[in-house]
Design a protein around this motif. Structure first.
Motif, short mmCIF file in Angstrom:
data_model
loop_
_atom_site.label_atom_id
_atom_site.label_comp_id
_atom_site.label_asym_id
_atom_site.label_seq_id
_atom_site.Cartn_x
_atom_site.Cartn_y
_atom_site.Cartn_z
N VAL A 177 9.25 19.19 7.98
CA VAL A 177 7.80 19.11 7.76
C VAL A 177 7.55 18.98 6.26
CG1 VAL A 177 5.59 20.28 8.01
CG2 VAL A 177 7.36 20.53 9.79
N GLU A 178 6.77 17.97 5.91
CA GLU A 178 6.43 17.71 4.49
C GLU A 178 4.92 17.77 4.31
OE1 GLU A 178 6.77 16.73 0.45
OE2 GLU A 178 8.30 17.42 1.85
N PRO A 179 4.41 18.77 3.58
CA PRO A 179 2.97 18.79 3.27
C PRO A 179 2.62 17.57 2.39
CG PRO A 179 4.02 20.89 2.76
CD PRO A 179 5.11 19.91 3.01
N PHE A 180 1.42 17.08 2.53
CA PHE A 180 0.98 15.98 1.68
C PHE A 180 0.99 16.43 0.23
CE2 PHE A 180 0.17 13.98 5.41
CZ PHE A 180 -1.12 13.69 5.79
N PRO A 181 1.27 15.54 -0.70
CA PRO A 181 1.17 15.91 -2.11
C PRO A 181 -0.24 16.43 -2.42
CG PRO A 181 2.25 13.79 -1.86
CD PRO A 181 1.73 14.18 -0.49
N GLY A 182 -0.28 17.51 -3.17
CA GLY A 182 -1.57 18.09 -3.52
C GLY A 182 -2.10 19.09 -2.51
N SER A 183 -1.43 19.20 -1.35
CA SER A 183 -1.94 20.14 -0.34
C SER A 183 -1.13 21.43 -0.31
CB SER A 183 -1.91 19.50 1.05
OG SER A 183 -0.58 19.31 1.48
N LEU A 211 12.04 10.10 -2.98
CA LEU A 211 12.17 8.76 -3.58
C LEU A 211 10.89 7.95 -3.44
CD1 LEU A 211 15.78 7.67 -2.56
CD2 LEU A 211 14.94 8.11 -4.88
N ILE A 212 10.30 7.97 -2.25
CA ILE A 212 9.08 7.17 -2.06
C ILE A 212 7.90 7.81 -2.79
CG2 ILE A 212 8.28 8.15 0.14
CD1 ILE A 212 7.76 5.10 0.93
N THR A 259 11.18 3.73 -4.25
CA THR A 259 11.53 2.95 -3.07
C THR A 259 10.23 2.53 -2.39
OG1 THR A 259 12.97 2.90 -1.12
CG2 THR A 259 11.71 4.90 -1.47
N LYS A 260 10.32 1.58 -1.50
CA LYS A 260 9.16 1.09 -0.75
C LYS A 260 9.27 1.51 0.71
CE LYS A 260 7.20 -1.39 -4.05
NZ LYS A 260 5.83 -1.31 -4.43
N TYR A 261 8.26 1.19 1.49
CA TYR A 261 8.15 1.70 2.86
C TYR A 261 9.32 1.32 3.75
CZ TYR A 261 6.42 2.79 7.48
OH TYR A 261 6.29 3.29 8.75
N ILE A 290 0.85 -1.19 0.00
CA ILE A 290 0.00 0.00 0.00
C ILE A 290 0.89 1.25 0.00
CG2 ILE A 290 -0.14 0.07 2.52
CD1 ILE A 290 -3.09 0.81 2.26
N THR A 291 0.41 2.29 -0.63
CA THR A 291 1.16 3.55 -0.66
C THR A 291 0.72 4.45 0.50
OG1 THR A 291 -0.44 4.74 -2.01
CG2 THR A 291 1.27 3.47 -3.19
N PHE A 292 1.51 5.47 0.76
CA PHE A 292 1.18 6.44 1.80
C PHE A 292 -0.19 7.08 1.52
CE2 PHE A 292 1.25 10.91 3.22
CZ PHE A 292 1.36 10.71 4.58
N GLY A 293 -0.43 7.46 0.29
CA GLY A 293 -1.72 8.06 -0.06
C GLY A 293 -2.89 7.14 0.23
N GLU A 294 -2.73 5.86 -0.05
CA GLU A 294 -3.79 4.88 0.25
C GLU A 294 -3.99 4.75 1.75
OE1 GLU A 294 -3.52 1.81 -3.48
OE2 GLU A 294 -1.87 1.79 -2.03
N VAL A 295 -2.90 4.73 2.51
CA VAL A 295 -3.00 4.64 3.97
C VAL A 295 -3.78 5.84 4.50
CG1 VAL A 295 -1.68 4.82 6.13
CG2 VAL A 295 -0.90 3.27 4.32
#
Length: 130
Positions: free
Chosen positions: A123-129, A80-81, A86-88, A18-23
């Motif tokens: 701090v990393e904002p979520f992609p799309g945010s 990378l992820i 790369t994977k988790y 599962i990807t981060f976005g799916e989680v």
């Protein structure tokens, strides 16, 4: 609190299914407000808006975090992820090599906060945010 969803998200992450976005999507649907990952202990704690929480023990990475924190190292691992290169578990290894000991994901704040031994953060904002 939907403990089955929480535990499946942890398991699926550690099994790299599962990807981060799916989680994040599944946890939001289950009502989770935020979660914390302790990389050293191999534990994730999920928090609900009403104060309930649930802790899940997962795989630990066979590594110790670097003594000093490198925001650039964390950023490189995040990129990378995000790119699917790369994977988790490799991601966890990489951020630990960058001195990260844990991270907090806020669904409301749409960000992940990575931190080191001395409280340094990236701090990393979520992609799309952004």
């Amino acid at each position: 609190m939907d403990i089955a969803v929480i535990e499946e998200c942890t398991r699926a992450s550690h099994e790299e299914r599962i990807t981060f976005g799916e989680v994040v999507g599944r946890l939001i649907a289950a009502g989770v407000e935020r979660y914390h990952v302790d990389l050293v202990r191999g534990e994730s704690t999920y928090f609900m808006p009403d104060g309930q929480s649930h802790r899940v023990t997962g795989k630990t990475v066979d590594s110790r975090p670097a003594s000093s924190f490198s925001p650039d190292g964390v950023l490189a691992a995040v990129r990378l992820i995000q790119a699917g290169r790369t994977k988790y578990l490799a991601f966890c290894q990489q951020i630990m090599e960058a001195g990260c000991v844990g991270y907090l994901v806020s669904m409301q704040g749409q960000r992940a906060v990575y931190y080191g031994r001395s409280g340094e953060t990236y701090v990393e904002p979520f992609p799309g945010s952004r």
